[in-house]
Design an enzyme around this catalytic site. Structure first.
Site, short mmCIF file in Angstrom:
data_model
loop_
_atom_site.label_atom_id
_atom_site.label_comp_id
_atom_site.label_asym_id
_atom_site.label_seq_id
_atom_site.Cartn_x
_atom_site.Cartn_y
_atom_site.Cartn_z
N HIS A 70 35.41 50.52 33.17
CA HIS A 70 35.58 52.08 33.70
C HIS A 70 35.95 52.61 32.34
O HIS A 70 35.52 54.01 32.21
CB HIS A 70 36.46 52.12 34.70
CG HIS A 70 37.93 51.97 34.45
ND1 HIS A 70 38.36 50.58 34.71
CD2 HIS A 70 39.03 52.49 33.98
CE1 HIS A 70 39.83 50.35 34.34
NE2 HIS A 70 40.03 51.61 33.92
N PRO A 120 33.18 45.40 37.28
CA PRO A 120 33.79 44.67 38.46
C PRO A 120 35.03 43.98 37.81
O PRO A 120 34.76 43.10 36.98
CB PRO A 120 32.87 43.54 38.88
CG PRO A 120 31.38 44.05 38.10
CD PRO A 120 31.52 45.01 36.89
N ASP A 157 45.15 46.57 34.07
CA ASP A 157 46.42 46.15 35.10
C ASP A 157 45.20 45.61 36.12
O ASP A 157 45.39 44.71 36.74
CB ASP A 157 47.15 47.34 35.88
CG ASP A 157 48.03 47.78 34.69
OD1 ASP A 157 48.87 47.11 34.26
OD2 ASP A 157 47.79 49.02 34.39
N ASN A 187 49.82 49.94 31.23
CA ASN A 187 50.15 51.49 31.18
C ASN A 187 50.83 51.69 32.56
O ASN A 187 51.07 52.76 32.89
CB ASN A 187 48.66 52.13 30.96
CG ASN A 187 47.72 52.08 32.12
OD1 ASN A 187 47.93 51.35 33.26
ND2 ASN A 187 46.49 52.43 31.69
N SER A 379 29.74 14.79 44.24
CA SER A 379 28.88 15.58 45.41
C SER A 379 27.68 16.16 44.78
O SER A 379 26.52 16.36 45.28
CB SER A 379 29.74 16.28 46.34
OG SER A 379 30.93 15.47 46.78
N GLU A 406 35.40 28.31 41.80
CA GLU A 406 33.87 28.50 41.88
C GLU A 406 33.81 29.61 41.15
O GLU A 406 32.57 29.87 40.34
CB GLU A 406 33.55 28.60 43.28
CG GLU A 406 33.67 27.30 44.02
CD GLU A 406 34.91 27.10 44.63
OE1 GLU A 406 35.99 27.90 44.50
OE2 GLU A 406 35.26 25.87 45.17
N HIS A 468 31.50 24.06 56.22
CA HIS A 468 30.70 23.51 55.29
C HIS A 468 29.29 23.79 55.21
O HIS A 468 28.60 23.49 54.33
CB HIS A 468 31.19 22.15 54.77
CG HIS A 468 32.52 21.97 54.35
ND1 HIS A 468 33.71 22.62 54.77
CD2 HIS A 468 32.82 21.31 53.09
CE1 HIS A 468 34.66 22.14 54.02
NE2 HIS A 468 34.22 21.64 53.18
C1 LIG Z 1 36.46 44.42 41.72
C2 LIG Z 1 36.62 45.97 41.47
N1 LIG Z 1 37.48 46.54 42.50
C3 LIG Z 1 37.87 47.89 42.33
C4 LIG Z 1 37.09 48.78 41.29
C5 LIG Z 1 37.51 50.14 41.53
N2 LIG Z 1 38.22 50.65 40.13
C6 LIG Z 1 37.92 50.86 39.01
S1 LIG Z 1 39.32 51.14 37.91
C7 LIG Z 1 40.09 50.51 39.01
C8 LIG Z 1 41.82 50.71 38.98
C9 LIG Z 1 42.25 50.00 37.64
O1 LIG Z 1 43.51 50.22 37.32
P1 LIG Z 1 43.66 49.65 35.63
O2 LIG Z 1 42.96 48.55 35.37
O3 LIG Z 1 45.06 49.70 35.44
O4 LIG Z 1 42.94 50.79 34.71
P2 LIG Z 1 43.48 52.11 34.36
O5 LIG Z 1 43.67 53.01 35.63
O6 LIG Z 1 44.81 51.90 33.76
O7 LIG Z 1 42.89 52.75 33.44
C10 LIG Z 1 39.87 50.42 40.36
C11 LIG Z 1 40.34 50.03 41.39
C12 LIG Z 1 36.46 48.01 40.46
N3 LIG Z 1 35.89 48.55 39.37
N4 LIG Z 1 36.05 46.75 40.55
MG LIG Z 2 46.42 50.54 34.30
#
Ligand SMILES: Cc1ncc(C[n+]2csc(CCOP(=O)(O)OP(=O)(O)O)c2C)c(N)n1
Ligand SMILES: [Mg+2]
Length: 662
Positions: A70, A120, A157, A187, A379, A406, A468
């Site tokens: 993000h 993700p 986080d 953070n 397997s 997995e 399974h």
């Molecule tokens: C698997 C997944 N679940 C939910 C999200 C939505 N999401 C994006 S950032 C975030 C919070 C992440 O927190 P952190 O890693 O601490 O980022 P910060 O707020 O410190 O930038 C979430 C829940 C995602 N991108 N991927």
């Molecule tokens: Mg964070």
């Protein structure tokens, strides 16, 4: 190392400014993470990371993976400032707009210097484990002169909280991947607010318990960051560097809060942040001296790259190495003979065994292939004599015991494939595709040729029962774009599917294989018919009234049905469809030849849900018949289950004749 302390702050502020301005312009995005990690990233890029902006494909570059995807503006800013051709400042101005390579999250197929698609949460870090495995393996094979780099990760986080983190770090710790360094943006903030809302975990203790080295630093103090990075580089274990940071650092009213996580700061706050940071350049303008400083960071790598090129030039295996890292397959020696032998010896065997036999030949000829299984080696039949174990003591091995991980395995395979120089394949039961589906999806999105070997592909696995027995899996996997789902019907088809899988350069393949024995059905190996996706396995003798389309173990059944129908004077074709995606890509004439339009009843037979098969059976005004399993299976011997659920000629023939007569 001599450090120019004076200039780091403006360099980091350039990152902050680009991040907040781009998010502002797009009116969407995540300024907090790039602003919080700007100091750490600036130290890393200007003093540690080995990269050459002029050569994003340099095989021995360090890999930088922004697992906290993000915070994409962080990597876009770093790439632009340090002098990569893309993204340009125009690209950044168009952050998050259609056509800009600066997409909402970093995409490996949009920018060459973006190593992995991230967003993700957790998967970037988990893929990094694969990058680090590939690096150690190629180092063991080609030596320090050609392969000697690190994998750097920025994770948040969220990446550490996701379940996959446990699998990934367990594998990395066990394999002692000391060149993997994870910078944790510690953070204490996620979207909902403070991490106190949802966790009280001692992350450091968990990492330490899985064999990691852990060090902390003040993520806003360059000297302290250097101390931590030096310590991490010196330690033989993979390192977690907990960087204590303030999210949105520089925004006077919003920093330290989740308000900076995923929304524009707003024009007023951006103006105040400029004041706070002492940054008076207009949006998207970088003062010349700061840009010059940033451009200079690429010089170290340029030098290192030139030296590396010299070593490569002097290396006896230069051509082999270059071909290998560029993904070129060697000649498949003995392969045609192998297939011809299958066609004449007509072996009866499970397709998982057929896969093992094919792999034995292929792994001998293709040294890039690295196998593995999530604790189902015996397997999945994924191990061959050529693939000795890859362990912390022998990275030159070619078989990874992934353990019961997995998702971790699949993400690692993505990282290995993205790294280049290796072709990863790994096994589990098809039903557990669900445990790794998010990574399969990322294989497809990232266009990497990972091969999933998924055995026990139907109720034909028998006694283990419905937990399974895959039912919805084949169709749900076919729903993923850019994934080849292959379900071969006999040994020859299995060999052909393997051949196709390793020839892919920009998409993953998934082989669905049986536990139970299958008879040989094809006796001509002259052309790889699986490459067509579907083909006429049996042609009607009487006037053609029915076309059955079957996959895998049901091809045998379709032939039995066809023979029974012919006994009643009803002509029936059997089309084997090992790969629907490849069939859909065939020219219209070919598809029309295999599945002619007109008044011919089409019947699909597959031991899984029928949903989706209408695509092939309901055409031209004819409503076909779909034989499948639209419920969970049961525990019992395979033959009994096939009978119970109607997968017999006796059960199917009357359905077809009834359909034909109304
Ligand atoms: C698997 C997944 N679940 C939910 C999200 C939505 N999401 C994006 S950032 C975030 C919070 C992440 O927190 P952190 O890693 O601490 O980022 P910060 O707020 O410190 O930038 C979430 C829940 C995602 N991108 N991927
Ligand atoms: Mg964070």
């Amino acid at each position: 190392m001599s450090h120019d302390h004076v200039h780091l702050a403006p360099m980091a502020n350039a990152v902050r400014a680009l991040a907040m301005d781009a998010v502002e312009a797009a009116n969407s995005g995540h300024p907090g993470m790039p602003m919080g990690m700007a100091d750490v990233a600036t130290v890393l890029w200007s003093e540690y990371l080995k990269f050459d902006p002029a050569a994003p494909d340099w095989a021995d570059r360090d890999r930088f993976i922004l697992s906290a995807g993000h915070g994409s503006m962080l990597i876009y800013a770093l790439l632009h400032l340090s002098g990569y051709e893309r993204p340009t400042i125009e690209d950044i101005r168009n952050f998050r707009q259609v056509g800009s390579p600066c997409a909402g999250h970093p995409e490996n197929f949009l920018l060459e210097a973006v190593e992995a698609t991230t967003g993700p949460l957790g998967q970037g870090l988990a893929m990094s484990v694969g990058f680090a495995i590939a690096e150690r393996h190629l180092n063991a094979v080609y030596g320090d002169a050609l392969v000697d780099h690190r994998t750097w990760v920025i994770a948040g986080d969220g990446c550490l909280m996701e379940g996959i983190n446990h699998e990934a770090i367990g594998l990395a710790g066990h394999l002692k991947l000391g060149r993997l360094n994870v910078l944790w943006d510690d953070n204490h903030i996620t979207i909902d607010g403070s991490t106190d809302l949802s966790t009280s975990e001692d992350v450091r203790a968990r990492y330490a318990a899985t064999g990691w080295h852990v060090v902390s630093c003040n993520g806003h103090n360059a000297d302290d960051i250097r101390r931590a990075l030096d310590e991490a580089m010196a330690d033989e274990r993979p390192s977690l560097i907990a960087c204590q940071t303030v999210i949105g650092k520089g925004s006077p009213n919003k920093q330290g809060t989740s308000k900076t996580h995923g929304s524009p700061l707003g024009a007023d706050e951006v103006a105040l942040a400029r004041k706070t940071l002492g940054w008076d350049s207009p949006a998207f303008e970088i003062p010349e001296d700061v840009l010059r400083q940033w451009r200079a960071t690429g010089e170290r790598g340029k030098q290192a790259h030139a030296e590396w090129r010299e070593r490569l030039g002097a290396d006896a295996r230069a051509d082999e190495f270059t071909a290998r890292v560029s993904g070129k397959l060697p000649e498949l020696a003995d392969w045609a003979e192998y297939k011809a032998e299958l066609a004449s010896s007509k072996p009866k065997m499970a397709s998982r065994k057929a896969s093992e036999a094919a792999l034995s030949v292929l792994t001998q000829t293709v040294p890039a292939m690295i196998g593995g299984s999530a604790d189902l080696t015996g397997s999945n039949n994924t191990k061959t004599p050529s693939t000795t174990p890859l362990t912390a003591d022998s990275y030159d091995g070619r078989y990874v015991y992934y353990g019961i991980r997995e998702f971790g395995m699949s993400a690692a395979m993505n990282g290995m494939a993205l790294h280049g120089g290796v072709i990863p394949f790994g096994g589990t039961f098809l039903v557990f595709a669900d445990y790794c589906r998010p990574a399969i999806r990322l294989s497809a999105l990232q266009q990497v040729p990972v091969v999933y070997v998924m055995t026990h592909d139907s109720i034909g696995l028998g006694e283990d029962g419905p937990t399974h027995q895959p039912v919805e899996h084949l169709q749900s996997l076919r729903a993923i774009p850019n994934l080849l789902v292959m379900r071969p019907a006999d040994t020859l088809e299995t060999a052909e599917c393997w051949e196709l899988a390793i020839q892919q350069t920009d998409r993953p393949s998934l082989l669905a294989l049986t536990r139970q024995n299958l008879p040989a059905l094809r006796f001509d190996a002259s052309e790889n018919l699986c490459a067509r996706g579907a083909y006429r396995l049996r042609a009607a003798t009487a006037e053609r009234k029915v076309i059955m389309i079957a996959t895998g173990s049901e091809a045998e059944l379709a032939i039995a049905v066809a023979e029974a129908l012919e006994g009643q004077g009803i002509g029936a074709d059997v089309v084997s469809m090992p790969c629907a995606e490849l069939f859909d890509e065939q020219p219209a004439e070919y598809r029309e030849d295999v599945l002619p339009s007109g008044n011919i009843l089409r019947v699909s037979i597959e031991a899984g849900i029928t949903m989706g098969w209408e695509r092939y059976t309901h055409t031209g005004g004819t409503i076909g018949l779909n034989i499948g399993l639209d419920r969970f299976g049961a525990s019992g011997p395979a033959e009994v289950l096939f009978e119970k659920f109607g997968f017999t000629a006796q059960a199917i023939v009357p359905q077809i004749t009834a359909k034909l007569s109304n």
